[in-house]
Design a protein around this motif. Structure first.
Motif: not given
Length: 246
Positions: A159-179
């Motif tokens: 379970x620990x190993x799977x959690x580590x992989x899930x976090x590693x492969x989770x989509x990265x949040x997009x940075x908000x575009x500067x106004x």
């Protein structure tokens, strides 16, 4: 031993390799290859000296199902010990909302020790570890570093190993575009200040609370918030007129 887990259908085979390593307890220290329908996927020879497997990083589990027409794959790990895993796709279903993948469903049995000698070596290891009077019991106990329970799947570690992989492969949040900078408003504001300074010098000091002073404040606010060009110009014209009348 058995490992049952859920993964995305479009997972690349190189990532499926990492999932299997995490589920089994292997250390990812040897080469591997997936095989199905006479084809193989793994880590190609970087120098191209021999015809090796196709790149696992460029093929998904879905591709294998569609192109080969099978739901059974063979996963070979450590070509010396030759660990042969049979992978069966039991069911294709919708993802569970909010669930992280890979997701463990069931685990039975311990992972064989690294470099134990494949299936024959593992059988000899189990026999020696199970019999205190076995001639190699002490030697195997020392080699492994302690007692070995063939029924312990170490679910917490999986379970620990799977959690580590899930976090590693989770989509990265997009940075908000500067106004976008309101360059036009900045230029208008600078021009307004020069014009107001000139008119104010002509009209001397504006009485506090006067119509001209109110329009001056409105123009300053409008320039900061970037109002419509024509509305801004209307405020400026009224302000200039008020200053001149004053």
């Amino acid at each position: 031993m058995l490992r049952r887990f859920d993964v995305p259908l479009k997972i690349k085979l190189n990532r499926l390799h990492y999932v299997i390593q995490a589920a089994m307890g292997w250390t990812d220290s040897h080469l591997y290859e997936f095989r199905a329908g006479g084809s193989g996927w793994g880590v190609p020879d970087p120098d191209g000296f021999y015809d090796g497997p196709m790149p696992a990083s460029k093929t998904s589990l879905f591709d294998v199902i569609e192109d080969v027409g099978t739901k059974t794959l063979h996963y070979i790990y450590d070509f010396g010990d030759n660990w042969h895993h049979v992978i069966k796709i039991e069911k294709i279903d919708n993802a569970i909302a909010g669930a992280a993948y890979p997701r463990l469903v069931r685990a039975i049995g311990a992972c064989p020790p690294k470099d134990v000698g494949g299936f024959p070596g593992y059988a000899d290891f189990l026999e020696a570890m199970a019999g205190p009077r076995h001639e190699e019991h002490g030697q195997m106990l020392e080699w492994y570093g302690g007692q070995f329970d063939p029924d312990e799947a170490e679910i917490g570690r999986i379970l620990d190993n799977f959690e580590r992989l899930a976090k590693k492969w989770a989509p990265k949040p997009r940075k908000p575009k500067a106004a976008p900078k309101r360059l036009g408003s900045i230029r208008r504001a600078r021009g307004l200040r020069r014009m107001l300074t000139h008119k104010a010098n002509q009209a001397m000091v504006l009485p506090q609370g006067s119509r001209a002073a109110q329009l001056l404040n409105a123009a300053a606010i409008a320039s900061c918030f970037g109002v419509d060009q024509f509305e801004f110009q209307r405020i400026v014209d009224r302000l200039v007129g008020s200053i001149v009348e004053h």
